[in-house]
Design an enzyme around this catalytic site. Structure first.
Site, mmCIF file in Angstrom:
data_model
loop_
_atom_site.group_PDB
_atom_site.id
_atom_site.type_symbol
_atom_site.label_atom_id
_atom_site.label_comp_id
_atom_site.label_asym_id
_atom_site.label_seq_id
_atom_site.Cartn_x
_atom_site.Cartn_y
_atom_site.Cartn_z
ATOM 1 N N ASN A 25 0.804 -1.221 0.000
ATOM 2 C CA ASN A 25 0.000 0.000 0.000
ATOM 3 C C ASN A 25 0.838 1.273 0.000
ATOM 4 O O ASN A 25 0.841 2.035 -0.963
ATOM 5 C CB ASN A 25 -0.941 -0.013 1.219
ATOM 6 C CG ASN A 25 -2.066 0.998 1.095
ATOM 7 O OD1 ASN A 25 -1.930 2.018 0.444
ATOM 8 N ND2 ASN A 25 -3.186 0.722 1.724
ATOM 9 N N ASP A 26 1.563 1.502 1.075
ATOM 10 C CA ASP A 26 2.249 2.788 1.261
ATOM 11 C C ASP A 26 3.340 3.033 0.219
ATOM 12 O O ASP A 26 3.568 4.176 -0.187
ATOM 13 C CB ASP A 26 2.850 2.854 2.666
ATOM 14 C CG ASP A 26 1.788 2.662 3.742
ATOM 15 O OD1 ASP A 26 0.723 3.299 3.621
ATOM 16 O OD2 ASP A 26 2.014 1.880 4.676
ATOM 17 N N ILE A 27 4.016 1.964 -0.231
ATOM 18 C CA ILE A 27 5.138 2.130 -1.152
ATOM 19 C C ILE A 27 4.678 2.344 -2.598
ATOM 20 O O ILE A 27 5.504 2.520 -3.490
ATOM 21 C CB ILE A 27 6.089 0.923 -1.091
ATOM 22 C CG1 ILE A 27 5.351 -0.365 -1.440
ATOM 23 C CG2 ILE A 27 6.749 0.845 0.270
ATOM 24 C CD1 ILE A 27 6.248 -1.584 -1.532
ATOM 25 N N THR A 28 3.341 2.344 -2.819
ATOM 26 C CA THR A 28 2.803 2.623 -4.152
ATOM 27 C C THR A 28 1.893 3.851 -4.129
ATOM 28 O O THR A 28 1.220 4.135 -5.116
ATOM 29 C CB THR A 28 1.993 1.417 -4.676
ATOM 30 O OG1 THR A 28 0.890 1.172 -3.787
ATOM 31 C CG2 THR A 28 2.858 0.167 -4.766
#
Length: 462
Positions: free
Chosen positions: A390-393
């Site tokens: 989630n966060d890294i995209t």
């Protein structure tokens, strides 16, 4: 015997250096582990043969108990629990440093550093540093374990004037070290331990979930310096060398992780993003609707693609979906699809977490790429298959200056023609930050358990 032991210690040190070098790449990781095992075996056997060791009974009992526990854990631990395991092991190194410092303080004659009440000043300095770093590592690692295990909230737990209080405690800790070295009084010894234990909690508890990979790496560094402190107290050159290797490599890795997040190390330590802090930078989604798809839709899209980039995240680890993912990729390759994997530096809950999981599923190393090597490929990809990352995209890192993750390099999955996003729900990720990618026109959300969804896609392909 003393000269021979020093020579063997040098050989063991070389093995440890080779182990670190081997662990720098998946293809050489097994060889690196073997080097580390050989180096440690040499170190233990040589130390047991030293003339200062008058009895092997307790040593053998300790090795048997510790070895049995370690073997059991290694055989039963799940891959998703490796970050917690690392944090727990770091705490044991910190505890060992505290215990050795206490033993040396109350029985200095056995360590050759003076007599009780009149310990050499330089030995008190070494002892107090090892004690402080060890105590801080002990409680800091326990808090990190609690956050990773879900026993403590992954959100940053903050309070008024926390930085001022931490700075004040750091100043008091330094004063206690000076007083111990001047007086040699046991009161100051235990005050150092208590303040360092408190600092370990207060430094780690405000750090958010998205920063946990950096914290695990940092605590690894702390445990190394704690081990080096033990080495000075024990006058053991190998322990000093090994501790310095672990401490320095952990510090370098922490720097690399911070660079991968475009954040300074002090920015992470002084207050991580995530949770309540993230809410202020959350994106207003308004009445936008996500496009919800099924396994059959995803199978059709991918079978008709020419290039697919898979982006694994912690959701894959939780669902243990790496084997199903490998099977899906193999099916796609049989259809003539070019399949690659994209790994973000902070994917998962510890450095290299995704690499370990993919290696467990026997994913070939030559199709696994780091962020800087794969990001340019997304624009030419037909499909980006994001599985729990989630966060890294999150494109907010590039487009929303109010977002807590603004400026953090991300995987450019939104540039792919189609983004298939596997997630249990439309909720925020571990950092507590909403992801506008869910609502883009080229994104199809596949809402289900990552393993089940991937297996359903495989069935649809077959």
């Amino acid at each position: 015997m003393l000269i021979l032991s020093h020579l063997i210690y040098i050989v063991a040190s070389v093995f440890f250096i080779l182990a670190l070098r081997g662990l720098s790449h998946p293809e050489s990781a097994r060889r690196g582990l073997l080097f580390g095992i050989v180096g440690m075996a040499l170190a233990i056997i040589t130390t047991m043969l030293m003339p200062q060791v008058t009895s092997w009974t307790l040593i053998i009992v300790g090795i048997a108990v510790g070895g049995s526990i370690g073997t059991y854990i290694a055989r039963t631990i799940e891959m998703t629990s490796l970050p917690q395991l690392m944090a727990a092991f770091h705490s044991l190194v910190g505890l060992a440093a505290v215990c050795v410092a206490a033993a040396a303080f109350y029985n200095p004659v056995a360590f050759g550093i003076g007599v009780y009440g009149d310990i050499h000043t330089i030995s008190l300095i070494e002892m107090s540093l090892g004690l402080a770093i060890g105590a801080l590592t002990l409680t800091g690692s326990i808090v990190a374990w609690g956050k990773l295990q879900g026993k403590i909230s992954g959100k940053p737990i903050t309070f008024d004037k926390q930085h001022l209080i931490n700075a004040a405690l750091g100043g008091v800790l330094l004063l206690m070290v000076i007083l111990l070295c001047v007086t040699g009084n046991a009161f100051w010894f235990w005050m150092i331990a208590l303040i360092a234990l408190a600092l370990g909690v207060l430094m780690i508890i405000p750090i958010g979930g998205a920063d946990m990979p950096v914290i695990v790496s940092m605590l690894n560094s702390y445990s190394g310096w704690a081990a080096a402190g033990i080495g000075f107290t024990l006058h053991n050159n190998l322990l000093i060398t090994t501790g310095a290797l672990v401490g320095a490599s952990g510090a370098i890795l922490s720097y690399i992780m911070c660079k991968g997040m475009n954040r300074s190390f002090f920015n992470v330590i002084l207050g991580g993003f995530g949770g309540d802090n993230a809410a202020a930078g959350a994106v207003d989604m308004g009445d936008r609707n996500a496009k919800i798809g099924a396994a059959e839709d995803a199978a059709y899209i991918m079978k008709n693609a020419s290039k697919v980039v898979i982006v694994p995240g912690y959701g894959m680890a939780v669902a243990q979906a790496q084997h199903a993912l490998r099977e899906m990729a193999d099916l796609l390759k049989k259809e003539g699809v070019d399949v690659k994997y994209a790994i973000h530096p902070v994917a998962g809950r510890m450095p290299g977490h995704m690499n370990v999981l993919l290696a467990e599923a026997n994913v070939p190393y030559d199709v696994v790429f780091e962020m800087e090597d794969i990001n340019r490929d997304f624009a030419q990809a037909d499909v980006a298959y994001v599985i729990g990352a989630n966060d890294i995209t999150n494109p907010s890192a590039k487009t929303d200056p109010t977002s807590p993750i603004y400026g953090m390099p991300i995987l450019d999955v939104e540039k792919a023609k189609t983004v298939l996003f596997v997630k249990r729900s439309l909720g925020s990720g571990y950092a507590g930050i909403d992801n506008p990618l869910f609502f883009e026109q080229n994104t199809m959300m596949l809402l289900d358990d990552a393993k089940k969804m991937t297996e359903d896609i495989i069935k649809a392909m077959e």
